[in-house]
Design an enzyme around this catalytic site. Sequence first.
Site, PDB file in Angstrom:
ATOM      1  CD1 TRP A 137      10.571 -32.960  -1.193  1.00 13.74           C
ATOM      2  CD2 TRP A 137      12.735 -33.039  -1.210  1.00 13.74           C
ATOM      3  NE1 TRP A 137      10.853 -34.258  -1.287  1.00 13.74           N
ATOM      4  CE2 TRP A 137      12.086 -34.352  -1.142  1.00 13.74           C
ATOM      5  CE3 TRP A 137      14.057 -32.741  -0.927  1.00 13.74           C
ATOM      6  CZ2 TRP A 137      13.005 -35.361  -1.161  1.00 13.74           C
ATOM      7  CZ3 TRP A 137      15.059 -33.972  -1.048  1.00 13.74           C
ATOM      8  CH2 TRP A 137      14.484 -35.313  -1.070  1.00 13.74           C
ATOM      9  CG  ASP A 147      18.817 -34.391  -0.772  1.00 19.95           C
ATOM     10  OD1 ASP A 147      18.063 -35.322  -0.557  1.00 19.95           O
ATOM     11  OD2 ASP A 147      18.856 -33.810  -1.911  1.00 19.95           O
ATOM     12  CG  ASN A 174      10.718 -35.948  -5.332  1.00 16.75           C
ATOM     13  OD1 ASN A 174      10.966 -36.137  -6.702  1.00 16.75           O
ATOM     14  ND2 ASN A 174      10.026 -36.831  -4.769  1.00 16.75           N
TER      15      ASN A 174
END
Lengths: 182, 182, 408, 408
Positions: B104, B123, B151
């Site tokens: 994102w 991530d 998120n």
Amino acid sequence: MSRLDRWLEDSARGLARGAGRRSFLARVGRFSLGALGASTLPLLPVARADNESHALPEDVDGPEGDPGDCNYWRHCAIDGFLCECCGGSTTACPPGTSSSPVTWVGTCLNPADDTHYMISYNDCCGKGYCGRCNCNRNEGERPDYHWYRANDINWCGGAPSQSYHCSVARVIGRASEQQPER
Amino acid sequence: MSRLDRWLEDSARGLARGAGRRSFLARVGRFSLGALGASTLPLLPVARADNESHALPEDVDGPEGDPGDCNYWRHCAIDGFLCECCGGSTTACPPGTSSSPVTWVGTCLNPADDTHYMISYNDCCGKGYCGRCNCNRNEGERPDYHWYRANDINWCGGAPSQSYHCSVARVIGRASEQQPER
Amino acid sequence: MLRFIGLIGLLAWLLPATALADSTTDLEPFEALEFVELEPISPHSVWVTDVIFRQSLLFDADSGEALATIGNALGSFPKPPIFSSSRNEFYVPEAQRKWGHRGERTDFVTVYDAKTLNAEAQIVIPTQSGESAGNIGYANLLDGGDTLAIYNQFPAQSVSLIDMGERTFIDSISTGGCAGIYPTGELSFATLCGDGTLREVEVDARGQLIRDESTSAFFDAVNDPVMMNGSRVGDRWVFISFSGVIHDVDFRASPPTVRSWSGVSAPEKSEGWRPGGRQVSAAHQKLERLYVLFHPGESGSHKDPGPEVWVFDLEAGSRIDRFSLPNMDASAIAGLLGLEGGFTGWLLENIVPATGGDTLAITQDDEPLLLVRNSSLPIAAVLDARTGEHLRNLTEIGISGFRLTVPR
Amino acid sequence: MLRFIGLIGLLAWLLPATALADSTTDLEPFEALEFVELEPISPHSVWVTDVIFRQSLLFDADSGEALATIGNALGSFPKPPIFSSSRNEFYVPEAQRKWGHRGERTDFVTVYDAKTLNAEAQIVIPTQSGESAGNIGYANLLDGGDTLAIYNQFPAQSVSLIDMGERTFIDSISTGGCAGIYPTGELSFATLCGDGTLREVEVDARGQLIRDESTSAFFDAVNDPVMMNGSRVGDRWVFISFSGVIHDVDFRASPPTVRSWSGVSAPEKSEGWRPGGRQVSAAHQKLERLYVLFHPGESGSHKDPGPEVWVFDLEAGSRIDRFSLPNMDASAIAGLLGLEGGFTGWLLENIVPATGGDTLAITQDDEPLLLVRNSSLPIAAVLDARTGEHLRNLTEIGISGFRLTVPR
């Protein structure tokens, strides 16, 4: 995690004995003989009456009488989450858990009759940490080589799943004297 | 877990680009076309210069300038543990982790030059929760159906392992205006 | 409360041989080890999910007691157990890898008997199920309890359908551009789409699409998106937007129709009041009331906890109450320090700033309880849903988590 | 501190097409996603193991920085990584089941490259490895780094040997009645026995017993047992008993000899001073100093945290210092409340009672650091091991854990 959380559950404790225990014992006995090394280990208890349990004196006030409290008299050598706070009780594992046939014992003083009792601290297994009422007391507790008095060991290692969930504190006999220690 | 832990690491940020990126992009592009449904989703960026990165203005004082602080300017739409506090950095995953090619983005204001930048919050995956410098900010963040601004999603789902470890906040471009919202 | 079964006997064989030999120990009295079964799920029970312990604890919200635990495999974000009242089972969608956090991944649904809480089966499903921090709308049982729907994210947005009677995977259907599963019938559900519509799909028993329709666009995914957390009221699903617009979607019509009205007045809006949280709202179906966590804040605060719960009458389209939440931070710190009650408790109550709640649930009975937690506190508050009165706290619920799930 | 490799590029394909089309976004500047490698393990690094997060965090005790994480599978009690300096690898004994907490169990050792921290291999071993809360002495690398020894408990007490060069299981040898693994040579180790002796065994390359000898009984397992936590000083292992007797076992002799002396004077004993903790002691090999956590307490307090570290000169057989530990509880609560430093920090320091430390480690360099934690606090203290000066804290180390492991 918080400690010594006050926890107000009614004590729900079952006292009846199951018919299947002797056959279970036979299995356990075989397992233990073959499994646990010959050097130190005990066999089945040799002389026990098979009649119904005697009720224990229970009129203890204060934290020594509250099974959800770490100070409860039976917890003198426990280590872990109290099953009382996890959907079980002092003598019962929570729903969906299993237990190990081998475990550790303690010798605790019941203030109600000023008598020492042998306590079996069985781990209830097969789920992750319950995470409630964490309690570690070590009266008469001994290191891992004195294993039947050792509460650090993950006793779920002998259960169908090694995941540790919580611990119970069952009376399994009267002790004529306190466990020696200093 | 504690919040807003002050964390005094030098920011170690690599700026060089890898030679393998274009071929990697080609793979990602194929993946995205086949995979993510035709209704909303974007293709590869159409026009980008391939020259070296411009250095960003970096002279921000206070928590907005500390990459280990949740208030750091790039963290305006982050959610998770800051890789800065887990052995990585603002732009690098910690040792032994992998990452997802999809993730994102956010649009954050850099107080050093009063300019909005596009931030990619990748991530880092393949280990459990780092557990340090937990940070959740949601400027311009949107629900899961507006996924490239969302998120909450575990973006490690697209990585070699879905285990979420921590998040980075890379600048991937300048934004001419703030993400509209109210 | 508890029933006992399956007595397993004595483990006294491990007593030291010496202790037995020298007669220092009398093997009476003796208490057998027992195993508890769950009572039938009560209307006031609630699953509290923890992302750090990776499990859900079932609490009785009346007594504050924990009744049981269901653990999750090593996927990152545990999904709460889903209750089937018709089969008296719990379903948990899970994922795990061969070597802990590494290696080949297997996705599966575990079936638990709701009385014994034993795992009865694992249903292996295709490895594509999605996860988010709260997993809001990520898995739901369709009406009637026969079909479980699981939201997939990688590599594509889709929904997997599982036959819980046959305990087999049926098929998955594409839902590209949309997210979440909101059941509307035995084989139909709605999903929220990035173009501001809500799409409803219906499948046949083999999972093939037989109906596919969308509302007109009723929200703006960029400027005023609706939260993922929907609340069901019979044939309707109610959503709330970032700014506090309540969208009441009626699935009796075809395509579904939407009634939208603002839950925030102009003066309140100027004070910054807006909904915020993780599981931000809950509805009581019979009362037709919507409960929403509210706080005064800036844009970007849509997941922040709030000090109040606003109560809306869905029929009248108006707010009928505002509840103030208790100071859960003070209670949590008091518990941590072992200082509950007394002067220090009172002091903490007045010193520690309350951050409010971000996760809400409600029981569906005639004496409904409102359950509120703050995802980073180890306690949850139980309120009377009719008056807002703070009745008690659930304590030691875990470390962090974004869900409270009422099994029925 | 950090080096960067393996650049992975841009993920900008997921930018909204509109954002690209209307030119609101300029795709410069651009920072690539990078991946860190570990610097060579420094003498001041330490693994901090957490049983709730089920992982170990590597910290640089000088800077207070976290450098990396090694996670564990879903077994109950994670074992700390074991460092092989000769192979530059970390080894983690793990166990996991097929369906999370249920199903068929597999025990294995994961091999991590100490530079990339990538898992290089999993070595499957027989399913019998034991676990305890702290796993003190449950797994150790024998001298030279070629053979890993793992303590087994169920169904029998034994030790499994694994060839880390070949990455294969060798064999297991029975150690009934004894617990713990204390390496004494390339293919030999000692173990503590319930009869008060210490047994030393040596095997050949195929794991067959070639030497097996025991000390005379030097402790009483009931009346004054030694703690499981031994500290190595060259060819010696030093243990401390519940009452504070220091047993210094010398493995150059055959059978090993024991020198025992009390670390507690009569007046101190009458005040109740005794050792206590989880990882209760640590030795600096070159200085030949033993550091032990001490507290005044009753019998049964042998795992309680203590306010002091006592420093013993092993050669002289006397205590040479007493260090007071900092108030870690106050620091932890200040961190939790975001109130570090300033007046409130000072207030907390003076209000919150310090519970002390229960876990100790020491670095082996010439400027040694003493590392201390309390297993239920999220911080660890770093002290100068020569002066006891409190240098800094490691923060956010986890939720709970009983180990601190210095890789070399």
